[in-house]
Scaffold this active site. Structure first.
Site, PDB file in Angstrom:
ATOM      1  CD  GLU A 248      35.561  53.193  34.161  1.00 37.75           C
ATOM      2  OE1 GLU A 248      36.584  53.275  34.218  1.00 37.75           O
ATOM      3  OE2 GLU A 248      34.925  54.009  33.288  1.00 37.75           O
TER       4      GLU A 248
ATOM      5  CB  CYS B  82      40.643  48.433  40.326  1.00 31.98           C
ATOM      6  SG  CYS B  82      40.320  50.240  40.801  1.00 31.98           S
TER       7      CYS B  82
HETATM    8  P1  NAP Z   1      32.130  41.637  39.919  1.00 27.50           P
HETATM    9  O1  NAP Z   1      32.038  40.258  40.571  1.00 27.50           O
HETATM   10  O2  NAP Z   1      32.014  41.962  38.297  1.00 27.50           O
HETATM   11  O3  NAP Z   1      30.781  42.233  40.538  1.00 27.50           O
HETATM   12  C1  NAP Z   1      29.947  43.757  40.195  1.00 27.50           C
HETATM   13  C2  NAP Z   1      28.643  43.566  39.749  1.00 27.50           C
HETATM   14  O4  NAP Z   1      28.468  43.074  38.633  1.00 27.50           O
HETATM   15  C3  NAP Z   1      27.992  42.689  40.774  1.00 27.50           C
HETATM   16  O5  NAP Z   1      26.640  43.461  41.290  1.00 27.50           O
HETATM   17  C4  NAP Z   1      27.754  41.474  40.084  1.00 27.50           C
HETATM   18  O6  NAP Z   1      26.727  40.768  40.468  1.00 27.50           O
HETATM   19  C5  NAP Z   1      27.304  41.969  38.758  1.00 27.50           C
HETATM   20  N1  NAP Z   1      27.944  40.896  37.757  1.00 27.50           N
HETATM   21  C6  NAP Z   1      28.908  40.342  37.542  1.00 27.50           C
HETATM   22  N2  NAP Z   1      29.169  39.403  36.534  1.00 27.50           N
HETATM   23  C7  NAP Z   1      27.684  39.687  35.942  1.00 27.50           C
HETATM   24  C8  NAP Z   1      27.580  39.069  34.628  1.00 27.50           C
HETATM   25  N3  NAP Z   1      28.036  38.212  34.114  1.00 27.50           N
HETATM   26  N4  NAP Z   1      26.186  39.636  34.462  1.00 27.50           N
HETATM   27  C9  NAP Z   1      25.440  40.448  35.060  1.00 27.50           C
HETATM   28  N5  NAP Z   1      26.072  41.142  36.297  1.00 27.50           N
HETATM   29  C10 NAP Z   1      27.045  40.871  36.686  1.00 27.50           C
HETATM   30  O7  NAP Z   1      33.220  42.445  40.456  1.00 27.50           O
HETATM   31  P2  NAP Z   1      33.567  42.612  42.004  1.00 27.50           P
HETATM   32  O8  NAP Z   1      34.307  41.148  42.474  1.00 27.50           O
HETATM   33  O9  NAP Z   1      32.529  43.090  42.928  1.00 27.50           O
HETATM   34  O10 NAP Z   1      34.860  43.788  42.211  1.00 27.50           O
HETATM   35  C11 NAP Z   1      36.158  43.297  41.834  1.00 27.50           C
HETATM   36  C12 NAP Z   1      36.774  43.630  40.456  1.00 27.50           C
HETATM   37  O11 NAP Z   1      36.366  45.012  40.173  1.00 27.50           O
HETATM   38  C13 NAP Z   1      38.238  43.468  40.150  1.00 27.50           C
HETATM   39  O12 NAP Z   1      38.490  42.931  38.994  1.00 27.50           O
HETATM   40  C14 NAP Z   1      38.936  44.983  40.289  1.00 27.50           C
HETATM   41  O13 NAP Z   1      39.924  45.266  39.611  1.00 27.50           O
HETATM   42  C15 NAP Z   1      37.530  45.712  39.719  1.00 27.50           C
HETATM   43  N6  NAP Z   1      37.397  47.055  39.986  1.00 27.50           N
HETATM   44  C16 NAP Z   1      37.774  47.970  39.163  1.00 27.50           C
HETATM   45  C17 NAP Z   1      37.536  49.271  39.387  1.00 27.50           C
HETATM   46  C18 NAP Z   1      37.796  50.448  38.113  1.00 27.50           C
HETATM   47  O14 NAP Z   1      37.346  51.453  38.478  1.00 27.50           O
HETATM   48  N7  NAP Z   1      38.199  49.965  37.021  1.00 27.50           N
HETATM   49  C19 NAP Z   1      37.122  49.620  40.871  1.00 27.50           C
HETATM   50  C20 NAP Z   1      36.980  48.789  41.554  1.00 27.50           C
HETATM   51  C21 NAP Z   1      37.169  47.391  41.206  1.00 27.50           C
HETATM   52  P3  NAP Z   1      26.839  39.492  41.303  1.00 27.50           P
HETATM   53  O15 NAP Z   1      27.499  39.859  42.546  1.00 27.50           O
HETATM   54  O16 NAP Z   1      25.350  38.896  41.539  1.00 27.50           O
HETATM   55  O17 NAP Z   1      27.628  38.545  40.560  1.00 27.50           O
END
Ligand code: NAP
Length: 526
Positions: free
Chosen positions: A262, A299
C-alpha cells in the site's frame, strides 16, 4: 520503561547481532536507545517459529482468536501515557493526534474480534446434492489462512499502520502468524507495542511464534523475510520506492506469493464549475486545511486539485494562497522525509511549466516543512508525468482546465489512486457523470463533496486502488474485507459431517450466515 533493543522472536527476546543502530530519541540518561540488527539466524528462527505456530493457530476457535485481539488492545492501553510520550518524541506527532490514533488502533483490534465472532467473514458456501440430481457432489467452501505473513509499517502512522496496525490485525484475524519488520523511525514504539502483543499472546495461550518483531535499519532484514520460503504473504505500507522494491524482490521467488504493498497517492480533487462559483472561498480554505493536516503526511492528502479556469477561479486560488501563506507547516516525521519533501518542492519550483502560488511560514525548528502550493495548466500537466508524483508533505499543485473535455482528459491521465474526490452541486454531478465513471477505474475510494483525509475503519471502507497506489487493486488494507488478503477459499468435497470444519457442518454449530444452495441463511441443514 525498559527497552532492550532486542528482537522479539515469539516468546523469546534475542540480541545476537553485533551491528546496532540508534533510534531517534534518547533515554533519561541522555543516551540514544540502541537496537540490534536482526541476524540471519534470528530472522530464520522467527519465521520457523511462525511456521510451527501456524498449524496450531489456525485450528484455534475464532472466539479464542478474538480474545487474543481484544487482549492486545487491552495491553496497548495498559502501557499508559509513556507510550504516547515516547511516540511523540519518535514521530514528532502531537499528543492529541496520537491519542486518537491509539484509540483507532485498539478500536480496529476490537472490530476484527467482532468480525471473527460474527462469522459471516468465513464466506461459508454449501452446495448440497439434490434429490433430482444425486450425482451432483456435496461441495462446501470456506476461507482458510495463507500462513506466515511478513508485515512492514509506515512511519506516518506509528500505531494504526505499524506493529499492531491494520495489516497485522487483519493477518492475525485471518489466522496467519505475523513476522513484523520494525520501522526504524519509531523503534521504541515498535518494541513497546510488540511487547504488548507478545504478552497478550502468552496470556491467551496462543502458540509461541504467532507474532515476532525484527529490527533492521539496512534493507537486508526485510529482504530476507521476502525471500524466505516459509513466508506465504507480505503486507507493506509506506513509500512507492519501498513497496515496489519488496514487490519486485518477491517476484524473484521460486514460489510466488501475494504482496500487498500500500503506497503513496496524490488523491486528485476535481472541483466542478457550479460549486466553485457557489462555495469557492469555503472550499479553498477547507481544502488547504486538509492538505496541511498532520503536516501533509497522510497517504490520503489531496495533492492535486483540478479546477475550471473561469471567473470563480482567481478568488478560489487567492483564498487557498492566503491560507497557505498563513500556515507554518510543522516538524516532519523524520529528517529523511523532510529531505524528500524539500527535493519534491524544489523540483516543482524549478519546473518551467509550474508557477509557485504561495509558500507558508518557516518555523524555527529542525525538519520543519514549509507548505507550498503550485499551479500549472492542464496542457502542461498532461504532457509531464512527473507533475503527478506524490510530494509527501504539505504541498499541492492546482491544475486549471479550459473546458469539460480537458477535465476528463486530466482524469483519464491519472494513474491508480487511493482516493479521488469530486466537488459539485446537483447540476455539476449530473453533467459530469462521465468523470465519475473515469475515476471509478482510477481509485479505491470515490468521494463526493468531502475531504479525502480520514479513513474510517468499518465494513464498507476501501483503502487501496490500482497501481501505483498499491500492488494489488483487488483488495483493501483498511476495513473488514482487509482480512481476505490473508485467506484463500478451500472447497471440501464429499466430506462426512463429523470431519468437516465447524463452519461447514450441517447443524451450523457456529450459528453463522452461510450460503446454502444459493440462499443466505443461518439455518441448520436437516
Ligand atoms: P518507507 O520509507 O517506504 O518505509 C516503510 C518501511 O519499508 C520501513 O520499514 C523501511 O525501512 C522499509 N523500506 C523502505 N524502502 C525499502 C527498500 N527499498 N527495501 C526494503 N525495505 C524498505 O515509508 P515511510 O516514509 O515510512 O511512509 C511514508 C509513505 O507511506 C508515504 O509515501 C505515504 O503516502 C505512504 N503511506 C501509505 C499508506 C497507504 O495505506 N497506502 C498509509 C500510510 C503511509 P527503512 O526505514 O529502513 O528504510
Amino acid at each position: 520503561m525498559t527497552i532492550t533493543g532486542n528482537q522479539l522472536i515469539g516468546y523469546s527476546r534475542s540480541g545476537k547481532g553485533n551491528e546496532k543502530f540508534s533510534g531517534p530519541v534518547k533515554n533519561e540518561h541522555g543516551e540514544s536507545y540502541t537496537f540490534h540488527e536482526a541476524t540471519t539466524g534470528e530472522i530464520d528462527e522467527a519465521i520457523q517459529k511462525a511456521h510451527k505456530a501456524a498449524s496450531v493457530y489456525k485450528q484455534l476457535s475464532y472466539t479464542k482468536r478474538a480474545e487474543f485481539l481484544e487482549h492486545i488492545a487491552d495491553e496497548i492501553m495498559a502501557i499508559g501515557p509513556e507510550l504516547i510520550a515516547i511516540t511523540m518524541q519518535e514521530s514528532n506527532l502531537p499528543e492529541a493526534r496520537l491519542l486518537g490514533e491509539r484509540d483507532r488502533t485498539t478500536g480496529q483490534l476490537r472490530f476484527f474480534a467482532k468480525i471473527l465472532r460474527e462469522g459471516s467473514w468465513l464466506r461459508a458456501i454449501i452446495d448440497l446434492p439434490s434429490a433430482d440430481n444425486p450425482a451432483k457432489g456435496d461441495l462446501r467452501q470456506m476461507q482458510l489462512p495463507l500462513g506466515v505473513t511478513g508485515v512492514w509499517g509506515a512511519s506516518n502512522f506509528p500505531f494504526a499502520f505499524s506493529v499492531a496496525g491494520g495489516d497485522t490485525v487483519s493477518a492475525l484475524a485471518a489466522g496467519c502468524p505475523v513476522v513484523h519488520k520494525a520501522h526504524p523511525a519509531h523503534p521504541v514504539t515498535c518494541e513497546l507495542i510488540g511487547g504488548a502483543i507478545v504478552k497478550a499472546a502468552k496470556e491467551t495461550c496462543m502458540p509461541d511464534g504467532v507474532f515476532s518483531l525484527l529490527h533492521g535499519i539496512n534493507y537486508q532484514t526485510g529482504l530476507q523475510i521476502v525471500r524466505h520460503p516459509l513466508v506465504k504473504a507480505l503486507a507493506f505500507t509506506g513509500s512507492f520506492q519501498g513497496g515496489k522494491a519488496l514487490f519486485d524482490e518477491a517476484n524473484k521467488r521460486d514460489e510466488p506469493i501475494p504482496v500487498y504493498s500500500e503506497m503513496g497517492s496524490v488523491n486528485p480533487v476535481f472541483i466542478l464549475p457550479g460549486i466553485l462559483k457557489e462555495k469557492g472561498t469555503e472550499l479553498a480554505r477547507a481544502l488547504a486545511a486538509s492538505n496541511l493536516l498532520g503536516v501533509g503526511q497522510f497517504c490520503t492528502n489531496p495533492g492535486v486539485v483540478v479546477l475550471p479556469d473561469g471567473g470563480a477561479t482567481a478568488p478560489f486560488l487567492n483564498d487557498y494562497k492566503t491560507t497557505i501563506e498563513d500556515a507554518s507547516g510543522g516538524v516532519m516525521l523524520t529528517d529523511g522525509i523532510y529531505r524528500s519533501f524539500n527535493k519534491g518542492v524544489e523540483a516543482m519550483e524549478s519546473h518551467s511549466d509550474v508557477a509557485l502560488l504561495a509558500k507558508g511560514k518557516q518555523l524555527d525548528k529542525k525538519s520543519a516543512a514549509v507548505p507550498h502550493v503550485f499551479t500549472t495548466s492542464a496542457a502542461s500537466f498532461l504532457m509531464q508525468e512527473e507533475l503527478a508524483d506524490e510530494v509527501f508533505g504539505p504541498s499541492s499543485i492546482h491544475i486549471t482546465t479550459q473546458n469539460k473535455e480537458e477535465i476528463l482528459s486530466v482524469a483519464r491521465n491519472f494513474k491508480g489512486q487511493l482516493t479521488a474526490t469530486i466537488w459539485g452541486n446537483e447540476d455539476d454531478l449530473k453533467n459530469y457523470r462521465e468523470l465519475q465513471h473515469i475515476l471509478e477505474d482510477k481509485a479505491g475510494r470515490l468521494i463526493i463533496n468531502a475531504m479525502p483525509t480520514g479513513v474510517e475503519v468499518n465494513y464498507a471502507m476501501v483503502h487501496g486502488g490500482p497501481f501505483p497506489a498499491t500492488t494489488n487493486s483487488a483488495t483493501t488494507s483498511v476495513g473488514a474485507t482487509a482480512i481476505y488478503r490473508f485467506t484463500r477459499p478451500v472447497c471440501f468435497q464429499g466430506f462426512p459431517d463429523t470431519i468437516l470444519p465447524e463452519a461447514l457442518q450441517n447443524n451450523n454449530p457456529l450459528g453463522i450466515l452461510r450460503q446454502v444452495n444459493g440462499k443466505f441463511t443461518t439455518d441448520a441443514i436437516i
